[in-house]
Design an enzyme around this catalytic site. Structure first.
Site, PDB file in Angstrom:
ATOM      1  N   ASP A  25       0.964  -1.485  -0.317  1.00  0.00           N
ATOM      2  CA  ASP A  25      -0.026  -0.450   0.177  1.00  0.00           C
ATOM      3  C   ASP A  25       0.925   0.925   0.089  1.00  0.00           C
ATOM      4  O   ASP A  25       0.119   2.105   0.685  1.00  0.00           O
ATOM      5  CB  ASP A  25      -0.443  -0.025   0.863  1.00  0.00           C
ATOM      6  CG  ASP A  25      -1.813  -1.604   0.951  1.00  0.00           C
ATOM      7  OD1 ASP A  25      -1.499  -2.274   0.084  1.00  0.00           O
ATOM      8  OD2 ASP A  25      -2.900  -0.921   1.893  1.00  0.00           O
ATOM      9  N   GLU A  73      -4.743  -0.779  -1.227  1.00  0.00           N
ATOM     10  CA  GLU A  73      -5.964  -0.848  -0.128  1.00  0.00           C
ATOM     11  C   GLU A  73      -7.126   0.336  -1.114  1.00  0.00           C
ATOM     12  O   GLU A  73      -6.886   1.329  -1.740  1.00  0.00           O
ATOM     13  CB  GLU A  73      -5.960  -0.191   1.489  1.00  0.00           C
ATOM     14  CG  GLU A  73      -7.235  -0.285   2.098  1.00  0.00           C
ATOM     15  CD  GLU A  73      -6.867   0.203   3.266  1.00  0.00           C
ATOM     16  OE1 GLU A  73      -6.010   0.361   3.193  1.00  0.00           O
ATOM     17  OE2 GLU A  73      -7.522  -0.333   3.799  1.00  0.00           O
ATOM     18  N   LYS A 130      -6.859  -4.985  -3.001  1.00  0.00           N
ATOM     19  CA  LYS A 130      -7.246  -5.966  -1.470  1.00  0.00           C
ATOM     20  C   LYS A 130      -8.227  -4.531  -0.736  1.00  0.00           C
ATOM     21  O   LYS A 130      -8.072  -3.645  -0.605  1.00  0.00           O
ATOM     22  CB  LYS A 130      -6.323  -6.350  -1.066  1.00  0.00           C
ATOM     23  CG  LYS A 130      -5.491  -4.634  -0.060  1.00  0.00           C
ATOM     24  CD  LYS A 130      -4.439  -5.383   1.146  1.00  0.00           C
ATOM     25  CE  LYS A 130      -4.107  -4.265   0.972  1.00  0.00           C
ATOM     26  NZ  LYS A 130      -4.312  -3.673   2.566  1.00  0.00           N
ATOM     27  N   LYS A 133      -7.751  -4.882   5.422  1.00  0.00           N
ATOM     28  CA  LYS A 133      -6.449  -4.388   5.692  1.00  0.00           C
ATOM     29  C   LYS A 133      -4.971  -5.309   5.171  1.00  0.00           C
ATOM     30  O   LYS A 133      -4.126  -5.121   4.839  1.00  0.00           O
ATOM     31  CB  LYS A 133      -6.356  -3.914   6.948  1.00  0.00           C
ATOM     32  CG  LYS A 133      -7.120  -3.088   7.423  1.00  0.00           C
ATOM     33  CD  LYS A 133      -7.198  -2.016   6.385  1.00  0.00           C
ATOM     34  CE  LYS A 133      -8.404  -0.489   7.182  1.00  0.00           C
ATOM     35  NZ  LYS A 133      -7.831   0.236   6.292  1.00  0.00           N
ATOM     36  N   VAL A 158       3.798   0.495   4.232  1.00  0.00           N
ATOM     37  CA  VAL A 158       2.729   0.938   4.917  1.00  0.00           C
ATOM     38  C   VAL A 158       0.806   0.820   5.215  1.00  0.00           C
ATOM     39  O   VAL A 158       0.578   0.450   4.879  1.00  0.00           O
ATOM     40  CB  VAL A 158       2.609   2.791   4.683  1.00  0.00           C
ATOM     41  CG1 VAL A 158       3.972   3.143   4.791  1.00  0.00           C
ATOM     42  CG2 VAL A 158       2.037   2.467   3.531  1.00  0.00           C
ATOM     43  N   THR A 159       0.542   1.133   6.230  1.00  0.00           N
ATOM     44  CA  THR A 159       1.321   1.404   7.412  1.00  0.00           C
ATOM     45  C   THR A 159       1.786   0.175   8.875  1.00  0.00           C
ATOM     46  O   THR A 159       0.808  -1.181   8.469  1.00  0.00           O
ATOM     47  CB  THR A 159       0.608   2.479   8.133  1.00  0.00           C
ATOM     48  OG1 THR A 159      -0.624   1.485   9.134  1.00  0.00           O
ATOM     49  CG2 THR A 159       0.206   3.452   7.913  1.00  0.00           C
ATOM     50  N   CYS A 163      -1.496  -2.376   7.887  1.00  0.00           N
ATOM     51  CA  CYS A 163      -2.179  -3.585   6.707  1.00  0.00           C
ATOM     52  C   CYS A 163      -0.801  -4.342   6.301  1.00  0.00           C
ATOM     53  O   CYS A 163      -0.997  -5.652   6.001  1.00  0.00           O
ATOM     54  CB  CYS A 163      -1.991  -2.246   5.623  1.00  0.00           C
ATOM     55  SG  CYS A 163      -3.878  -1.672   5.456  1.00  0.00           S
ATOM     56  N   GLN A 203       8.779 -14.185  21.467  1.00  0.00           N
ATOM     57  CA  GLN A 203       8.164 -15.540  21.697  1.00  0.00           C
ATOM     58  C   GLN A 203       9.229 -16.510  20.615  1.00  0.00           C
ATOM     59  O   GLN A 203       8.338 -17.327  19.505  1.00  0.00           O
ATOM     60  CB  GLN A 203       6.840 -15.684  21.314  1.00  0.00           C
ATOM     61  CG  GLN A 203       5.876 -15.245  22.838  1.00  0.00           C
ATOM     62  CD  GLN A 203       5.198 -14.801  22.830  1.00  0.00           C
ATOM     63  OE1 GLN A 203       4.393 -15.798  22.946  1.00  0.00           O
ATOM     64  NE2 GLN A 203       3.441 -13.894  22.265  1.00  0.00           N
TER      65      GLN A 203
HETATM   66  N1  TIU Z   1      -2.900   0.236   4.513  1.00  0.00           N
HETATM   67  C1  TIU Z   1      -2.971   0.664   5.550  1.00  0.00           C
HETATM   68  O1  TIU Z   1      -2.277   0.492   6.384  1.00  0.00           O
HETATM   69  N2  TIU Z   1      -4.222   0.474   5.666  1.00  0.00           N
HETATM   70  C2  TIU Z   1      -4.613   2.141   6.638  1.00  0.00           C
HETATM   71  O2  TIU Z   1      -5.683   2.555   7.102  1.00  0.00           O
HETATM   72  N3  TIU Z   1      -3.835   2.243   7.298  1.00  0.00           N
HETATM   73  C3  TIU Z   1      -3.597   3.492   8.843  1.00  0.00           C
HETATM   74  O3  TIU Z   1      -2.438   3.569   9.730  1.00  0.00           O
HETATM   75  N4  TIU Z   1      -4.972   4.476   8.586  1.00  0.00           N
END
Ligand code: TIU
Length: 224
Positions: A25, A73, A130, A133, A158-159, A163, A203
């Site tokens: 993303d 996304e 997709k 997430k 990210v992030t 995701c 772990q």
């Molecule tokens: N790609 C992804 O991480 N989608 C999000 O909505 N991330 C946020 O941190 N909001």
């Protein structure tokens, strides 16, 4: 086989031809002002440090003809793939499907949905759209990877705790050997990034490994 002796929590061994570089993303909607990330109230500049390490890894994968997977996304223009629960999240003035400075937020085909030019896909690379997430939810990514014989995944994107972590956990449950590249991922919340790295490798590597891009690039350069 290449071994990253300094990976955490212990050495990670990977066969490059069976290892996909995953870029989660890296879209304008998350990285630029006026997109989805900003609409949620975030400072999008916090995501910038991951770009150069991701670019360096992408160049190394391309140079060797290895498998590259990009995800985006987003939703269909009529939002048929967006559950109401996702649509009402955020509570800000703009939500998914609304018109913002980068077009309709998080909608396929809009300017904000595109991957930033610096990391844009090349022909032949896998691109997965997709609605969730995680990258396995309502996508064909598992078939695409298994068809190519991929067993190992190196995650960037990210992030980190949204995701990227969701996708890595989904992949771990499906038997992929997963590594998160420490400096090629960012969160709007640096503390959440640090916590994600820690919980992944806790772990005995319950979700997978972590390593720096430098460690990976040096290992690739010395492999024959
Ligand atoms: N790609 C992804 O991480 N989608 C999000 O909505 N991330 C946020 O941190 N909001």
């Amino acid at each position: 086989m290449i071994t990253l002796a300094a990976a955490q929590p212990y050495p990670y061994t990977f066969p490059p031809v069976r290892t996909a570089l995953v870029l989660i993303d890296f879209q304008r909607d998350f990285l630029e002002p006026g997109g989805f990330g900003a609409a949620l109230g975030n400072d999008v500049s916090t995501l910038a440090p991951s770009l150069a390490p991701a670019q360096a890894l992408l160049a190394a994968w391309r140079q060797r003809g290895l498998t590259v997977l990009h995800t985006r996304e987003g939703h269909a223009p009529d939002l048929r793939d967006c559950p109401p629960s996702k649509l009402i999240r955020g509570g800000g003035p703009l939500t998914i499907g609304d018109l913002g400075p980068l077009g309709r937020i998080l909608i396929q085909g809009e300017p904000g949905h595109a991957i930033i030019p610096a990391l844009a896909p090349h022909p032949g690379e896998i691109v997965i759209d997709k609605p969730g997430k995680g990258m396995f939810h309502r996508t064909t990514v598992d078939q695409e990877l298994r068809h190519r014989g991929i067993t190992h995944l190196m995650f960037t994107g990210v992030t980190t705790e949204v995701c990227v972590q969701t996708s890595m956990r989904e992949a771990n449950d499906r038997g992929y050997e997963c590594l998160l590249v420490e400096d090629a991922t960012d969160s709007y919340f640096p503390a959440f990034k640090a916590a994600t790295l820690a919980m992944i490798r806790a772990q005995g590597g319950i979700v997978g490994w972590t390593a720096s891009s430098t460690l990976i690039l040096e290992a690739l350069a010395h492999a024959h």
